[in-house]
Design an enzyme around this catalytic site. Structure first.
Site, mmCIF file in Angstrom:
data_model
loop_
_atom_site.group_PDB
_atom_site.id
_atom_site.type_symbol
_atom_site.label_atom_id
_atom_site.label_comp_id
_atom_site.label_asym_id
_atom_site.label_seq_id
_atom_site.Cartn_x
_atom_site.Cartn_y
_atom_site.Cartn_z
ATOM 1 N N SER A 47 0.817 -1.215 0.000
ATOM 2 C CA SER A 47 0.000 0.000 0.000
ATOM 3 C C SER A 47 0.853 1.269 0.000
ATOM 4 C CB SER A 47 -0.967 -0.047 1.170
ATOM 5 O OG SER A 47 -2.029 0.809 0.925
ATOM 6 N N ARG A 48 1.370 1.646 1.149
ATOM 7 C CA ARG A 48 2.288 2.777 1.228
ATOM 8 C C ARG A 48 3.307 2.477 2.335
ATOM 9 N NH1 ARG A 48 1.062 3.828 -3.078
ATOM 10 N NH2 ARG A 48 0.149 5.717 -3.939
ATOM 11 N N ASP A 73 6.237 -4.272 -1.137
ATOM 12 C CA ASP A 73 6.355 -3.622 -2.443
ATOM 13 C C ASP A 73 6.588 -2.127 -2.254
ATOM 14 O OD1 ASP A 73 6.299 -3.699 -5.314
ATOM 15 O OD2 ASP A 73 4.340 -2.715 -5.241
ATOM 16 N N GLU A 104 11.552 4.591 -0.031
ATOM 17 C CA GLU A 104 11.530 4.305 -1.473
ATOM 18 C C GLU A 104 11.653 5.547 -2.366
ATOM 19 O OE1 GLU A 104 7.621 2.374 -1.806
ATOM 20 O OE2 GLU A 104 7.033 4.022 -3.104
ATOM 21 N N HIS A 115 7.822 -1.057 -5.807
ATOM 22 C CA HIS A 115 6.551 -0.423 -6.186
ATOM 23 C C HIS A 115 6.094 -0.877 -7.582
ATOM 24 C CE1 HIS A 115 4.090 3.065 -4.542
ATOM 25 N NE2 HIS A 115 3.355 2.439 -5.442
HETATM 26 P P1 NAI Z 1 -9.643 2.225 -1.773
HETATM 27 O O1 NAI Z 1 -9.869 3.664 -1.494
HETATM 28 O O2 NAI Z 1 -10.552 1.506 -2.710
HETATM 29 O O3 NAI Z 1 -9.639 1.408 -0.397
HETATM 30 C C1 NAI Z 1 -8.980 1.845 0.755
HETATM 31 C C2 NAI Z 1 -9.717 1.258 1.944
HETATM 32 O O4 NAI Z 1 -8.991 1.622 3.121
HETATM 33 C C3 NAI Z 1 -11.150 1.806 2.111
HETATM 34 O O5 NAI Z 1 -12.063 0.738 2.249
HETATM 35 C C4 NAI Z 1 -11.072 2.648 3.365
HETATM 36 O O6 NAI Z 1 -12.282 2.669 4.123
HETATM 37 C C5 NAI Z 1 -9.957 1.929 4.112
HETATM 38 N N1 NAI Z 1 -9.403 2.724 5.195
HETATM 39 C C6 NAI Z 1 -9.316 4.078 5.301
HETATM 40 N N2 NAI Z 1 -8.809 4.424 6.499
HETATM 41 C C7 NAI Z 1 -8.567 3.253 7.156
HETATM 42 C C8 NAI Z 1 -8.054 2.953 8.437
HETATM 43 N N3 NAI Z 1 -7.675 3.929 9.280
HETATM 44 N N4 NAI Z 1 -7.949 1.665 8.790
HETATM 45 C C9 NAI Z 1 -8.343 0.672 7.944
HETATM 46 N N5 NAI Z 1 -8.850 0.894 6.720
HETATM 47 C C10 NAI Z 1 -8.956 2.184 6.335
HETATM 48 O O7 NAI Z 1 -8.129 2.123 -2.238
HETATM 49 P P2 NAI Z 1 -7.456 0.970 -3.117
HETATM 50 O O8 NAI Z 1 -7.596 1.280 -4.571
HETATM 51 O O9 NAI Z 1 -7.879 -0.354 -2.616
HETATM 52 O O10 NAI Z 1 -5.899 1.214 -2.770
HETATM 53 C C11 NAI Z 1 -5.384 0.983 -1.471
HETATM 54 C C12 NAI Z 1 -3.979 1.549 -1.417
HETATM 55 O O11 NAI Z 1 -3.109 0.770 -2.267
HETATM 56 C C13 NAI Z 1 -3.840 2.980 -1.981
HETATM 57 O O12 NAI Z 1 -4.114 3.944 -1.000
HETATM 58 C C14 NAI Z 1 -2.412 3.035 -2.428
HETATM 59 O O13 NAI Z 1 -1.661 3.587 -1.364
HETATM 60 C C15 NAI Z 1 -2.009 1.579 -2.638
HETATM 61 N N6 NAI Z 1 -1.626 1.245 -4.015
HETATM 62 C C16 NAI Z 1 -0.406 0.647 -4.253
HETATM 63 C C17 NAI Z 1 -0.010 0.308 -5.536
HETATM 64 C C18 NAI Z 1 1.293 -0.365 -5.840
HETATM 65 O O14 NAI Z 1 1.765 -0.307 -6.998
HETATM 66 N N7 NAI Z 1 1.926 -1.029 -4.882
HETATM 67 C C19 NAI Z 1 -0.865 0.644 -6.679
HETATM 68 C C20 NAI Z 1 -2.150 1.194 -6.313
HETATM 69 C C21 NAI Z 1 -2.487 1.515 -5.040
#
Ligand code: NAI
Length: 329
Positions: A233-234, A258, A263, A295
């Site tokens: 994620s991050r 990842d 990074e 990443h």
């Molecule tokens: P999304 O917005 O669909 O889902 C994020 C989820 O996290 C939501 O259900 C939200 O309610 C939840 N959330 C928010 N605050 C929270 C907390 N305090 N505790 C627990 N859950 C919480 O986002 P998506 O598309 O699923 O992406 C998730 C993350 O993946 C992104 O924020 C990004 O940082 C990362 N990512 C990494 C990539 C990579 O290449 N490794 C590529 C794309 C995204």
């Protein structure tokens, strides 16, 4: 409409190049430089800039973009924690992103990392290449019948839940909102319960003030011994120094990352000739149960096509003043 495309790689030019014919109003100039205060003025004369996760889209950069007439920031990624959204709003700069270009691309990498650290695939690969056919250091565990704990069940987390179910795992999750699509097979629990019950923990929530360093020595101590931790994620969801402390306490069967805190500066660069003076990442890589990728979660053919298509559509929407769910500011 002219877009200056920062930190362009050959695969970006290819995927956007394949899509641009569908958007005859848009012209793109690609440059290798990363977007940061020093390079922001290069965007003079452009309507929009396009940037990625490693860009610095903070206050200073936005001010310089604004002074140079840039009206739109197109993030070609889902996360936008590197954008000062409040500043953009104040300056009237539209910021759009690509929220769900391919949740499966990232979730499949998360599972790949979990399997790779469990079965020590990086070690096995090198051993066999060196004619070493022993099994020393390769023993893993079955995922079948174990518990997967998914933190954040948005698009990517939900895809990871489905993959884990496919492996015959019990799936539990923690999120501030419950995803109704998962109610048939996912049990929502508190974060502490998830930490205590999971054999595999995979992080899929965004980086926010309340998720910063959510994995620290206190949360690590609440985990089962022999847990596998995956972060796609991050980086800053995990306190790296305290993760190292947890690894030294023998908490983890494996850790697959990842993304990691240091990074920025590394992402998509070849630094193989450099001596890293103060790298916590190097210390992490010294452990036999850690695997780091750079990443690459988003990096599949399907995801690249979706990113290009949505980013160009975002440009059209921004120019037309159309608000969409892709707006960050
Ligand atoms: P999304 O917005 O669909 O889902 C994020 C989820 O996290 C939501 O259900 C939200 O309610 C939840 N959330 C928010 N605050 C929270 C907390 N305090 N505790 C627990 N859950 C919480 O986002 P998506 O598309 O699923 O992406 C998730 C993350 O993946 C992104 O924020 C990004 O940082 C990362 N990512 C990494 C990539 C990579 O290449 N490794 C590529 C794309 C995204």
């Amino acid at each position: 409409m002219k877009i200056l495309f920062y930190a362009a790689k050959n695969y970006d030019e290819k995927s956007f190049g394949n899509m641009i014919d569908q958007f005859p109003e848009i012209e793109i100039d690609y440059i290798e430089h990363e977007l940061e205060p020093r390079t922001a003025a290069l965007a003079k004369g452009y309507d929009a800039i396009c940037a990625f996760v490693s860009a610095d889209v903070g206050t200073k950069t936005l001010e310089i973009l604004h002074e140079n007439g840039v009206k739109t920031v197109l993030m070609r990624c889902a996360g936008y924690n590197n954008v000062d959204v409040e500043k953009a709003k104040e300056l009237g700069i539209i910021v759009k992103r690509v929220p769900g270009y391919s949740p499966e691309a990232v979730a499949e990498l998360a599972m790949a990392l979990a399997l790779a650290v469990n079965r020590r695939l990086y070690k096995a690969y090198n051993k066999v290449r060196e004619n070493d056919y022993t099994l020393k250091g390769l023993r893993g565990v079955n995922f079948y019948g174990k518990t997967a704990g998914i933190v954040g069940t948005g698009k990517i987390g939900a895809a990871m839940c489905r993959i884990c179910r496919g492996f015959g795992m019990k799936v539990i999750a923690y999120d501030v909102y419950q995803n109704p699509d998962l109610k048939d097979f996912v049990e929502y629990v508190s974060l502490d319960e998830l930490l205590a019950q999971s054999d595999l923990i995979s992080l899929h929530c965004p980086l926010l003030d309340d998720t910063y360093h959510m994995i620290n020595i206190d949360s690590i101590k609440k985990m089962k011994d022999g847990v596998i931790l995956v972060n796609t994620s991050r980086g800053a969801l995990v306190d790296t120094t305290q993760l190292i402390e947890g690894i030294r306490l023998n908490k983890f069967l494996g850790v697959g990352l990842d993304v990691y805190e240091e990074e920025t500066g590394n992402v998509y660069e070849d630094r193989s000739d450099e001596i890293m003076e103060h790298s916590v990442t190097s210390r992490l890589l010294s452990f036999p149960n850690v695997m780091i990728t750079s990443h690459q979660g988003f990096y599949t053919l399907e995801a690249l096509e979706n990113i290009a298509q949505t980013t160009l559509q975002n440009m059209m929407d921004a120019a037309a003043g159309t608000k969409t769910p892709n707006d960050c500011a």
